[in-house]
Motif scaffolding. Structure first.
Motif, short mmCIF file in Angstrom:
data_model
loop_
_atom_site.label_atom_id
_atom_site.label_comp_id
_atom_site.label_asym_id
_atom_site.label_seq_id
_atom_site.Cartn_x
_atom_site.Cartn_y
_atom_site.Cartn_z
N SER A 132 0.81 -1.22 0.00
CA SER A 132 0.00 0.00 0.00
C SER A 132 0.85 1.27 0.00
N GLU A 133 2.10 1.16 0.45
CA GLU A 133 2.97 2.34 0.53
C GLU A 133 3.87 2.49 -0.69
N ARG A 147 3.39 -13.15 -8.89
CA ARG A 147 4.18 -12.07 -8.34
C ARG A 147 3.33 -10.82 -8.09
N ARG A 148 3.37 -10.32 -6.85
CA ARG A 148 2.55 -9.16 -6.51
C ARG A 148 3.37 -7.97 -6.04
N TYR A 149 4.62 -8.22 -5.66
CA TYR A 149 5.43 -7.15 -5.09
C TYR A 149 6.64 -6.85 -5.96
N ASN A 156 8.44 -9.21 1.79
CA ASN A 156 8.66 -9.61 3.19
C ASN A 156 7.86 -8.75 4.15
N ARG A 157 7.83 -7.44 3.90
CA ARG A 157 7.10 -6.53 4.78
C ARG A 157 5.62 -6.95 4.86
N ARG A 164 1.26 -10.98 11.42
CA ARG A 164 0.84 -10.27 12.63
C ARG A 164 -0.67 -10.16 12.70
N ALA A 165 -1.29 -9.92 11.54
CA ALA A 165 -2.75 -9.77 11.51
C ALA A 165 -3.41 -11.08 11.92
#
Ligand SMILES: [Zn+2]
Ligand SMILES: [Zn+2]
Length: 169
Positions: A132-133, A147-149, A156-157, A164-165
């Protein structure tokens, strides 16, 4: 300039800009084993930097819109197509001269690569990073189109955030 290197070049423009010196341009070109004219001047660096937003538009365009960009770029330059073989690369098409300015060659070579993408209707392999950033361009060459990133950093982020969610549930 392959599609991969063009994507990486475009992504240097994302904050913080990582193409801010002649030395960084040198490093980029040698990592991709890019040959031909390279002046190592501030003016050349500026030309390459200024090219990035335009290439970004081309890479992320819808198919018909990409055709408009490609035709506009092809009309700007006198092309001298020639099959060449150099270094470890087998016969491939060069559309411009070795002596043409670096930014011109990068522009045309990226355009030639995009012509293949348009012809094979593979525009969906190019997208914006799912983080999102991040506004990085993603080139997905994987068979299953997973592939999305734009980078392992972004991947990794988001993996950590998703973990965590789940833990918080
Ligand atoms: Zn070549
Ligand atoms: Zn990203």
């Amino acid at each position: 300039m392959s599609l991969q290197s063009a994507v990486e070049l475009v992504n240097t423009a994302s904050e913080p800009d990582t193409l801010t010196s002649v030395a960084l341009l040198d490093e980029f070109l040698s990592r991709w084993r890019y040959t031909g004219r390279h002046d190592r001047t501030r003016a050349e660096l500026e030309e390459v930097r200024e090219l990035r937003p335009r290439l970004r538009e081309l890479l992320l365009a819808e198919r018909d819109e990409a055709v408009t960009h490609v035709n506009a770029i092809l009309a700007e330059v006198t092309l001298r197509p020639e099959l060449v073989r150099h270094e470890e690369y087998d016969w491939h098409l060069h559309a411009v001269d070795y002596d043409d300015p670096l930014a011109v060659r990068i522009k045309i070579e990226t355009t030639m690569a995009m012509i293949d993408v348009i012809r094979t209707d593979e525009m969906s392999r190019l997208s914006v990073c799912d983080d999102s950033e991040c506004d990085g361009v993603v080139l997905d060459l994987s068979r299953n189109r997973s592939r999305r990133y734009c980078s392992t950093t972004c991947g990794n982020r988001n993996a950590v955030a998703a973990y965590r969610a789940r833990q918080a549930d």
